[in-house]
Motif scaffolding. Structure first.
Motif, PDB file in Angstrom:
ATOM      1  N   ILE A 119      16.155  -1.216  12.321  1.00 54.52           N
ATOM      2  CA  ILE A 119      17.497  -1.338  12.882  1.00 54.52           C
ATOM      3  C   ILE A 119      18.425  -2.029  11.894  1.00 54.52           C
ATOM      4  N   GLY A 120      19.712  -1.678  12.007  1.00 58.03           N
ATOM      5  CA  GLY A 120      20.678  -2.210  11.064  1.00 58.03           C
ATOM      6  C   GLY A 120      20.459  -1.686   9.661  1.00 58.03           C
ATOM      7  N   SER A 121      19.989  -0.453   9.542  1.00 59.04           N
ATOM      8  CA  SER A 121      19.750   0.123   8.214  1.00 59.04           C
ATOM      9  C   SER A 121      20.996   0.874   7.751  1.00 59.04           C
ATOM     10  N   ASN A 122      20.894   1.485   6.593  1.00 61.02           N
ATOM     11  CA  ASN A 122      21.994   2.308   6.074  1.00 61.02           C
ATOM     12  C   ASN A 122      21.873   3.761   6.529  1.00 61.02           C
ATOM     13  N   THR A 123      21.160   3.989   7.627  1.00 61.94           N
ATOM     14  CA  THR A 123      21.038   5.308   8.238  1.00 61.94           C
ATOM     15  C   THR A 123      21.314   5.165   9.732  1.00 61.94           C
ATOM     16  N   CYS A 124      21.435   6.284  10.410  1.00 60.15           N
ATOM     17  CA  CYS A 124      21.545   6.315  11.877  1.00 60.15           C
ATOM     18  C   CYS A 124      22.730   5.510  12.394  1.00 60.15           C
ATOM     19  N   SER A 125      23.796   5.394  11.604  1.00 58.97           N
ATOM     20  CA  SER A 125      24.967   4.589  11.951  1.00 58.97           C
ATOM     21  C   SER A 125      24.583   3.142  12.242  1.00 58.97           C
ATOM     22  N   ASP A 147       0.830  -1.201   0.000  1.00 57.65           N
ATOM     23  CA  ASP A 147       0.000   0.000   0.000  1.00 57.65           C
ATOM     24  C   ASP A 147       0.864   1.250   0.000  1.00 57.65           C
ATOM     25  N   VAL A 148       1.977   1.187   0.725  1.00 61.13           N
ATOM     26  CA  VAL A 148       2.885   2.328   0.860  1.00 61.13           C
ATOM     27  C   VAL A 148       4.302   1.788   0.916  1.00 61.13           C
ATOM     28  N   LEU A 149       5.248   2.544   0.379  1.00 62.60           N
ATOM     29  CA  LEU A 149       6.663   2.214   0.515  1.00 62.60           C
ATOM     30  C   LEU A 149       7.373   3.398   1.159  1.00 62.60           C
ATOM     31  N   TYR A 150       7.905   3.187   2.359  1.00 66.96           N
ATOM     32  CA  TYR A 150       8.679   4.208   3.066  1.00 66.96           C
ATOM     33  C   TYR A 150      10.119   4.111   2.586  1.00 66.96           C
ATOM     34  N   LYS A 151      10.680   5.221   2.084  1.00 72.04           N
ATOM     35  CA  LYS A 151      11.951   5.168   1.365  1.00 72.04           C
ATOM     36  C   LYS A 151      13.099   5.905   2.067  1.00 72.04           C
ATOM     37  N   GLU A 152      12.935   6.266   3.331  1.00 66.60           N
ATOM     38  CA  GLU A 152      13.983   7.070   3.957  1.00 66.60           C
ATOM     39  C   GLU A 152      15.115   6.229   4.535  1.00 66.60           C
ATOM     40  N   PHE A 153      15.073   4.938   4.352  1.00 66.02           N
ATOM     41  CA  PHE A 153      16.241   4.063   4.445  1.00 66.02           C
ATOM     42  C   PHE A 153      16.084   3.023   3.358  1.00 66.02           C
ATOM     43  N   GLY A 154      17.162   2.332   3.031  1.00 65.36           N
ATOM     44  CA  GLY A 154      17.100   1.300   1.994  1.00 65.36           C
ATOM     45  C   GLY A 154      16.987  -0.074   2.623  1.00 65.36           C
ATOM     46  N   PRO A 155      18.124  -0.738   2.840  1.00 65.55           N
ATOM     47  CA  PRO A 155      18.083  -2.015   3.541  1.00 65.55           C
ATOM     48  C   PRO A 155      17.956  -1.792   5.040  1.00 65.55           C
TER      49      PRO A 155
END
Length: 549
Positions: A207-213, A183-191
């Motif tokens: 958690i463990g994304s390519n953001t927020c260290s 329905d929706v895709l949130y794109k502010e991180f990838g994996p």
């Protein structure tokens, strides 16, 4: 501080497994431990099995230590739905959803190539409803949680995957398997490796994304189809898994605040995330025997935390599965009070506490159920198990990835890497408090026309102290003129709380939630919903009602 660098893509297929250790990984690729864990996992890869147990009306009871081909203790087998019957690939994480309108129970089954939805309301004959394909490729590591009848799904490895949001109410009308779209895709991180949701506050933690260290990426999902970035927790770098709650434990300074308990590779790290713009790290504590802090869960009352370590069995000479017990009387100084060692020799993975038991998915040793009533003395006791990998119990990455024990029916879902969806029913004796403190009566009670009041009871047990000041009374009454009805909640001691008086409302049915200040009442005991029809000409019945503590 640990850091996370993303520089590539790993691909998992049935034919081959390829991993770049500088790429996105299920474990922080900046650490030797994370690299070792990823290599070991992929080296143990096996093709999916095709063994099915479906359609046996009574399931397969655990008799003399076996149910079908599976070793067991106090756990019966209801069904096995192989991966080939629900979209293929290999299995990973799993969660569940109960439809509030029908009470039907559904499995949300993670796979390398997507997410399967399975109706398990008849647990001996699970019905595959369809697949939500992975967004951008296959991933060994996929995770999902549920909030407000929506599933939120992330995947590791895939640079553009983001967070898929899927409205689970779409499953109500499905009669043949479908291929779904999000329905929706949130794109502010990838994996992202994993996702946790605090259902009480409406925030998700990727958690463990390519953001927020690599630390928790916070998302406001209070409006599920409009997720919004809420900030980062990055002080301690990569987080492998977390549980975030509104804290009601013994440390009075933090009661009522939103606290995350993070498994951070080599520590238990506790963070106050009440203010999303300014999260505060309360403690960061290592422990003897640590190799790779993986995941954990709070016990009831939030005094103790049970932590599993994914590499201690394979790295040390003692191969028994271990559970690290923490006393959280002081959130700024958690204390490792003891370690439980299982009789099985296998790697632990994911565990969830329900009432006095923790339900552990321990790879080759399968589902292991421990009684935690002795946790204050650092004592856990195994009371049941179901081994979905009968070929052996080695410290290798095969078999049970995760489990979901929170259905009101008492069934437990297990997702096997090779085995697929395994549905079981523990027989542990005693009564488990239901998930989230919800106690329900679904037996129909007829309401006589202009007659005497009728009652429907709900027995509450396992709740500490008094009822809350915000006790929720969920009511589902079918009636052709709801203005005729007077509705009361009767506490165990006979105290009465008026929920609804009679009026001129000519509408049908009462389907609503009342909030009652019942803080003067002892929680445990028999509560009653009392309903009276005070005028003639219309009829109805109490369809269902529940108390939510």
């Amino acid at each position: 501080m640990k850091s996370l660098r993303w520089a590539g893509l790993a691909v998992f297929t049935a034919a081959a497994v390829a991993l770049s250790m500088t790429a996105a990984s299920a474990h922080d690729p900046e650490t030797p431990e994370g690299q070792a864990a990823a290599r070991a996992f992929l080296a143990d890869h096996q093709p999916a099995e095709r063994h099915a147990v479906v359609g046996t009306a009574a399931g397969v009871p655990c008799v003399n230590g076996k149910a079908d081909i599976y070793p067991c203790k106090n756990v019966d087998l209801l069904s096995v739905l192989p991966l080939a019957s629900m979209g293929g690939g290999n299995g990973n994480d799993i969660w569940g959803w109960t439809d509030p309108s029908s009470g039907k129970e559904y499995a949300i089954v993670g796979r390398t190539n997507g997410t399967a939805f399975v109706d398990v309301s008849t647990p001996t004959a699970p019905k595959y409803l369809g697949n939500l394909p992975s967004n951008g490729g296959s991933s060994t590591w996929r995770d999902m949680k549920v909030y407000k009848d929506h599933a939120f799904i992330v995947a590791d490895f895939i640079s553009g995957h983001g967070m898929q949001v899927f409205d689970l109410t779409r499953l109500r009308t499905i009669t043949t398997p479908q291929t779904f779209t999000a329905d929706v895709l949130y794109k502010e991180f990838g994996p992202a490796h994993n996702i946790a949701i605090n259902e009480e506050t409406g925030y998700a933690y990727a958690i463990g994304s390519n953001t927020c260290s690599g630390g928790p990426h916070m998302v406001d999902i209070r409006t599920p189809k409009s997720p919004k970035n809420a900030g980062c927790v990055s002080q301690d770098g990569y987080t492998h898994d977390t549980q975030c709650v509104v804290y009601r434990g013994p440390h009075t300074q933090y009661q009522g605040r939103e606290i995350c308990f993070n498994a951070n590779e080599d520590t238990l790290t506790i963070v106050d995330v009440t203010d999303k713009a300014r999260p505060v790290q309360l403690s960061r504590k290592g422990y003897s025997g640590s190799q790779y802090s993986h995941q954990g869960w709070l016990t009831e009352g939030q005094r103790y935390f049970l932590l599993d370590d994914e590499l201690d069995e394979s790295s040390g000479t003692d191969k028994r599965t271990k559970t690290y017990i923490w006393d959280l009387a002081d959130l700024t100084n958690p204390v490792h009070t003891g370690t439980y060692s299982s009789p099985a020799t296998a790697i632990d993975h994911n565990q969830y506490v329900k009432g006095q038991h923790t339900f552990q998915a321990n790879y080759q040793a399968g589902l292991r159920i421990l009684d935690v009533s002795g946790v204050a003395s650092a004592r856990l006791t195994e009371v049941g198990y179901f081994d979905i990998y009968p070929a052996g119990d080695e410290a290798k990455f095969n078999g049970a990835w995760s489990n979901y024990p929170y259905f009101a029916s008492g069934i437990v879902l297990v997702n096997g890497i090779e085995q697929g969806l395994v549905v079981v029913k523990p027989n542990l004796g005693g009564t488990e408090p239901p998930p989230g403190g919800r106690f329900e009566n679904t037996a129909d009670v007829q309401i006589p026309d202009a007659g005497a009041a009728v009652t429907s009871p709900v027995t509450v047990s396992g709740v500490s102290g008094n009822a809350p000041a915000t006790l929720q009374v969920n009511v589902d009454i079918k009636h052709t003129y709801r203005g005729d009805l007077v509705i009361d909640l009767v506490a165990p001691d006979g105290s009465t709380y008026r929920l609804k008086a009679s009026n001129n409302d000519s509408g049908d049915n009462v389907l609503t939630t009342y909030t009652v200040n019942a803080s003067a009442e002892t929680a445990n005991g028999t509560w009653q919903l009392r309903v009276q029809d005070v005028y003639r000409a219309d009829t109805g019945y109490i369809d269902a009602w529940s108390l939510q503590f």
